[in-house]
Write an enzyme that holds these catalytic residues in place. Structure first.
Site, PDB file in Angstrom:
ATOM      1  CG  ASP A 127      57.449  39.158  68.678  1.00  0.00           C
ATOM      2  OD1 ASP A 127      56.236  39.275  68.729  1.00  0.00           O
ATOM      3  OD2 ASP A 127      58.255  40.020  69.064  1.00  0.00           O
ATOM      4  CB  CYS A 182      39.156  53.424  70.839  1.00  0.00           C
ATOM      5  SG  CYS A 182      40.610  52.394  71.047  1.00  0.00           S
ATOM      6  CB  CYS A 188      47.345  56.483  71.503  1.00  0.00           C
ATOM      7  SG  CYS A 188      46.016  56.052  70.368  1.00  0.00           S
ATOM      8  CB  CYS A 192      52.427  59.450  68.576  1.00  0.00           C
ATOM      9  SG  CYS A 192      53.867  58.853  67.663  1.00  0.00           S
ATOM     10  CB  CYS A 235      58.551  54.845  71.985  1.00  0.00           C
ATOM     11  SG  CYS A 235      57.580  56.317  72.401  1.00  0.00           S
ATOM     12  CB  CYS A 238      50.981  55.120  71.588  1.00  0.00           C
ATOM     13  SG  CYS A 238      51.768  53.532  71.308  1.00  0.00           S
TER      14      CYS A 238
HETATM   15  C1  B12 Z   1      56.451  44.648  63.388  1.00  0.00           C
HETATM   16  C2  B12 Z   1      56.158  44.897  64.845  1.00  0.00           C
HETATM   17  C3  B12 Z   1      56.432  46.158  65.368  1.00  0.00           C
HETATM   18  C4  B12 Z   1      56.821  47.344  64.487  1.00  0.00           C
HETATM   19  C5  B12 Z   1      55.561  47.859  63.758  1.00  0.00           C
HETATM   20  C6  B12 Z   1      54.375  48.102  64.713  1.00  0.00           C
HETATM   21  C7  B12 Z   1      53.021  47.786  64.116  1.00  0.00           C
HETATM   22  N1  B12 Z   1      52.009  48.366  64.723  1.00  0.00           N
HETATM   23  O1  B12 Z   1      52.884  47.013  63.175  1.00  0.00           O
HETATM   24  C8  B12 Z   1      57.451  48.327  65.526  1.00  0.00           C
HETATM   25  C9  B12 Z   1      58.953  48.126  65.573  1.00  0.00           C
HETATM   26  C10 B12 Z   1      57.162  49.814  65.281  1.00  0.00           C
HETATM   27  C11 B12 Z   1      56.829  47.817  66.813  1.00  0.00           C
HETATM   28  C12 B12 Z   1      56.711  48.584  67.967  1.00  0.00           C
HETATM   29  C13 B12 Z   1      56.167  48.126  69.159  1.00  0.00           C
HETATM   30  N2  B12 Z   1      55.843  46.883  69.462  1.00  0.00           N
HETATM   31 CO1  B12 Z   1      55.773  45.467  68.143  1.00  0.00          CO
HETATM   32  N3  B12 Z   1      55.487  43.992  66.932  1.00  0.00           N
HETATM   33  C14 B12 Z   1      55.618  43.868  65.652  1.00  0.00           C
HETATM   34  C15 B12 Z   1      55.177  42.457  65.212  1.00  0.00           C
HETATM   35  C16 B12 Z   1      56.431  41.585  65.041  1.00  0.00           C
HETATM   36  C17 B12 Z   1      54.306  42.419  63.932  1.00  0.00           C
HETATM   37  C18 B12 Z   1      53.140  43.426  63.922  1.00  0.00           C
HETATM   38  C19 B12 Z   1      52.424  43.428  62.607  1.00  0.00           C
HETATM   39  O2  B12 Z   1      51.983  42.404  62.125  1.00  0.00           O
HETATM   40  N4  B12 Z   1      52.326  44.598  61.955  1.00  0.00           N
HETATM   41  C20 B12 Z   1      51.661  44.716  60.690  1.00  0.00           C
HETATM   42  C21 B12 Z   1      50.493  45.665  60.823  1.00  0.00           C
HETATM   43  C22 B12 Z   1      49.745  45.751  59.501  1.00  0.00           C
HETATM   44  O3  B12 Z   1      49.656  45.083  61.772  1.00  0.00           O
HETATM   45  P1  B12 Z   1      49.123  45.841  63.064  1.00  0.00           P
HETATM   46  O4  B12 Z   1      49.712  47.171  63.210  1.00  0.00           O
HETATM   47  O5  B12 Z   1      49.208  44.886  64.202  1.00  0.00           O
HETATM   48  O6  B12 Z   1      47.621  46.095  62.588  1.00  0.00           O
HETATM   49  C23 B12 Z   1      46.614  45.121  62.730  1.00  0.00           C
HETATM   50  C24 B12 Z   1      45.322  45.799  63.179  1.00  0.00           C
HETATM   51  O7  B12 Z   1      45.563  47.002  63.849  1.00  0.00           O
HETATM   52  C25 B12 Z   1      44.498  45.908  61.960  1.00  0.00           C
HETATM   53  N5  B12 Z   1      44.604  47.146  61.210  1.00  0.00           N
HETATM   54  C26 B12 Z   1      45.665  47.633  60.565  1.00  0.00           C
HETATM   55  N6  B12 Z   1      45.341  48.710  59.879  1.00  0.00           N
HETATM   56  C27 B12 Z   1      44.032  48.926  60.102  1.00  0.00           C
HETATM   57  C28 B12 Z   1      43.207  49.929  59.622  1.00  0.00           C
HETATM   58  C29 B12 Z   1      41.874  49.923  60.023  1.00  0.00           C
HETATM   59  C30 B12 Z   1      41.002  51.004  59.484  1.00  0.00           C
HETATM   60  C31 B12 Z   1      41.395  48.927  60.901  1.00  0.00           C
HETATM   61  C32 B12 Z   1      39.980  48.932  61.356  1.00  0.00           C
HETATM   62  C33 B12 Z   1      42.252  47.917  61.377  1.00  0.00           C
HETATM   63  C34 B12 Z   1      43.554  47.939  60.949  1.00  0.00           C
HETATM   64  O8  B12 Z   1      44.938  44.862  61.113  1.00  0.00           O
HETATM   65  C35 B12 Z   1      46.323  44.612  61.315  1.00  0.00           C
HETATM   66  C36 B12 Z   1      46.655  43.176  61.081  1.00  0.00           C
HETATM   67  O9  B12 Z   1      46.060  42.349  62.048  1.00  0.00           O
HETATM   68  C37 B12 Z   1      54.333  41.998  66.457  1.00  0.00           C
HETATM   69  C38 B12 Z   1      54.350  40.492  66.757  1.00  0.00           C
HETATM   70  C39 B12 Z   1      53.369  39.760  65.842  1.00  0.00           C
HETATM   71  N7  B12 Z   1      53.848  38.746  65.139  1.00  0.00           N
HETATM   72  O10 B12 Z   1      52.215  40.106  65.748  1.00  0.00           O
HETATM   73  C40 B12 Z   1      54.948  42.830  67.618  1.00  0.00           C
HETATM   74  C41 B12 Z   1      53.990  43.352  68.672  1.00  0.00           C
HETATM   75  C42 B12 Z   1      52.790  43.939  67.983  1.00  0.00           C
HETATM   76  N8  B12 Z   1      54.749  44.466  69.335  1.00  0.00           N
HETATM   77  C43 B12 Z   1      54.532  44.561  70.567  1.00  0.00           C
HETATM   78  C44 B12 Z   1      55.084  45.591  71.385  1.00  0.00           C
HETATM   79  C45 B12 Z   1      55.030  45.375  72.890  1.00  0.00           C
HETATM   80  C46 B12 Z   1      55.622  46.747  70.805  1.00  0.00           C
HETATM   81  C47 B12 Z   1      56.013  48.051  71.518  1.00  0.00           C
HETATM   82  C48 B12 Z   1      55.115  48.460  72.666  1.00  0.00           C
HETATM   83  C49 B12 Z   1      57.500  47.951  71.994  1.00  0.00           C
HETATM   84  C50 B12 Z   1      58.059  49.227  72.589  1.00  0.00           C
HETATM   85  N9  B12 Z   1      57.802  49.536  73.842  1.00  0.00           N
HETATM   86  O11 B12 Z   1      58.747  49.980  71.958  1.00  0.00           O
HETATM   87  C51 B12 Z   1      55.907  49.052  70.324  1.00  0.00           C
HETATM   88  C52 B12 Z   1      54.477  49.624  70.192  1.00  0.00           C
HETATM   89  C53 B12 Z   1      54.292  50.482  68.974  1.00  0.00           C
HETATM   90  C54 B12 Z   1      52.884  50.348  68.404  1.00  0.00           C
HETATM   91  N10 B12 Z   1      51.989  51.254  68.802  1.00  0.00           N
HETATM   92  O12 B12 Z   1      52.623  49.403  67.633  1.00  0.00           O
HETATM   93  C55 B12 Z   1      53.564  43.512  71.090  1.00  0.00           C
HETATM   94  C56 B12 Z   1      52.193  44.159  71.304  1.00  0.00           C
HETATM   95  C57 B12 Z   1      51.405  43.556  72.474  1.00  0.00           C
HETATM   96  C58 B12 Z   1      50.038  44.178  72.558  1.00  0.00           C
HETATM   97  N11 B12 Z   1      49.479  44.166  73.766  1.00  0.00           N
HETATM   98  O13 B12 Z   1      49.480  44.648  71.598  1.00  0.00           O
HETATM   99  C59 B12 Z   1      53.625  42.444  69.905  1.00  0.00           C
HETATM  100  C60 B12 Z   1      52.323  41.663  69.655  1.00  0.00           C
HETATM  101  C61 B12 Z   1      54.789  41.487  70.262  1.00  0.00           C
HETATM  102  C62 B12 Z   1      54.382  40.440  71.298  1.00  0.00           C
HETATM  103  N12 B12 Z   1      54.598  39.179  70.973  1.00  0.00           N
HETATM  104  O14 B12 Z   1      53.893  40.734  72.366  1.00  0.00           O
HETATM  105  N13 B12 Z   1      56.402  46.560  66.702  1.00  0.00           N
END
Ligand code: B12
Length: 311
Positions: A127, A182, A188, A192, A235, A238
């Site tokens: 992270d 999925c 999920c 939510c 939370c 999901c």
């Molecule tokens: C910012 C962040 C958050 C934010 C935003 C969440 C988010 N989804 O981005 C908040 C505070 C809400 C959050 C919550 C949680 N988080 Co968090 N978070 C992060 C962090 C620091 C960055 C994530 C990120 O880059 N977001 C930016 C968005 C754009 O990226 P993304 O959602 O991951 O989407 C990717 C893909 O889904 C895809 N994608 C995005 N949009 C689309 C659209 C389409 C059409 C397609 C095909 C693909 C696609 O591309 C994106 C980039 O790779 C990471 C650590 C890290 N450096 O990766 C931990 C991380 C993701 N979190 C984690 C955890 C555990 C949680 C929680 C479960 C904690 C909790 N119990 O409350 C929740 C889960 C909520 C959820 N469903 O995401 C873990 C997840 C582990 C795993 N098995 O996935 C991580 C990896 C931390 C870790 N080191 O373990 N988190």
């Protein structure tokens, strides 16, 4: 796979981690999704998510010669949340802070594996860097990304934290990307409580209870939806409803165990009456990120909802 990666993998498995490797490449597709996410303001107050975009796109620029990576996953499923009834606390919060735990396991593994590679350059991330951890895990074949945006390991589920290491070594192995499982499932998204999964794979943090209860600065009073919920720290909804987690046992890595947190309950939190008492109880735990004021504010909000519903 050269012997360094073999040794690293063996030690990771022996230390209770899942482990995969890959070569660093530009993250063009992820970067596109990320930019769309930022443009829509889905990062809410997390302005730091806007920083270091060049590094996000090209992780090989973290240091000269960076060309490969390891992603490790540490299991954290547990049922200590069941000690609460007035409030909901997410599973990750009731264990030692995974950032410290995972980093220290990775350091131990590196100490043992780099002795024969004295010039190896490496950099650990949990992270702590602008890196798409889940996408690196996906590309290296650890699992697939679910509609809740979590990395799901086939047959094992998503109750895993991720971390990794960048190396300046060439990785010559093959990675096979896991099939997305999925299908038509939208459990999920439907479950939510705040409608934060605005499209498959896309989380609007402005609505996410995890963001609102932990990261959001200020009172959540006027932001959270009015329906009943009891979340005060993160939370899990999901992930809890995800069929891929249905068979997950309450297995967490032993280094994550924290006796105080495993027994924590509503009345312990009610009894906290000062920042110093908070500090004493929660030093080195995920609660530190929340702070005393935010925790009490979240609790007060849940109590107010309860009262409103009773009237
Ligand atoms: C910012 C962040 C958050 C934010 C935003 C969440 C988010 N989804 O981005 C908040 C505070 C809400 C959050 C919550 C949680 N988080 Co968090 N978070 C992060 C962090 C620091 C960055 C994530 C990120 O880059 N977001 C930016 C968005 C754009 O990226 P993304 O959602 O991951 O989407 C990717 C893909 O889904 C895809 N994608 C995005 N949009 C689309 C659209 C389409 C059409 C397609 C095909 C693909 C696609 O591309 C994106 C980039 O790779 C990471 C650590 C890290 N450096 O990766 C931990 C991380 C993701 N979190 C984690 C955890 C555990 C949680 C929680 C479960 C904690 C909790 N119990 O409350 C929740 C889960 C909520 C959820 N469903 O995401 C873990 C997840 C582990 C795993 N098995 O996935 C991580 C990896 C931390 C870790 N080191 O373990 N988190």
């Amino acid at each position: 796979m050269n012997s360094f990666f073999q040794d690293f993998e063996k030690l990771s498995l022996a230390n209770g981690l899942e482990c995969v490797f890959g070569s660093l490449e530009p993250m063009s597709e992820d970067f596109f999704h990320y930019q769309e996410w930022l443009k829509k303001g889905f990062h809410a107050q997390m302005k730091w998510m806007e920083n270091n975009q060049e590094l996000r796109l090209n992780p090989s620029q973290f240091f000269e010669g960076a060309r490969s990576y390891a992603i490790v996953a540490i299991p954290y499923n547990n049922n200590f949340y069941k000690n609460f009834s007035a409030y909901k606390v997410s599973r990750y919060a009731l264990l030692n802070d995974y950032h410290h735990v995972l980093k220290s396991i990775l350091r131990e593994i590196l100490v043992k594996t780099i002795s024969q590679y004295p010039n190896l350059k490496w950099d650990i991330f949990v992270d702590t860097k602008p890196i798409f951890e889940r996408s690196l895990a996906l590309k290296a074949g650890l699992g697939f990304i679910g509609k809740n945006s979590c990395l799901i390991i086939p047959q094992k589920g998503s109750w895993y934290f991720l971390g990794g290491v960048l190396f300046d070594l060439e990785f010559s192995g093959e990675s096979q990307i896991a099939k997305n499982e999925c299908g038509t499932c939208t459990k999920c998204m439907d479950a939510c409580p705040a409608g934060a999964i605005v499209a498959p794979y896309v989380i609007d943090a402005n609505k996410c209870l995890s963001y609102l209860t932990i990261e959001h600065k200020g009172n959540i009073k006027d932001i959270l939806p009015a329906e009943k919920h009891k979340n005060i720290m993160g939370c899990d909804v999901c992930q809890a409803v995800c069929p891929h987690n249905a068979k997950s046992t309450n297995d967490f890595h032993p280094a994550l165990y924290n006796e105080t947190l495993a027994k924590l309950n509503d009345s312990d939190l009610e009894a906290l009456d000062s920042p110093s008492a908070f500090k004493k109880l929660f030093k080195g735990t995920p609660f530190e990120r929340l702070g005393f004021g935010k925790l009490k504010g979240n609790m007060e909000y849940v109590k107010n909802i309860e009262e409103k519903n009773r009237k």
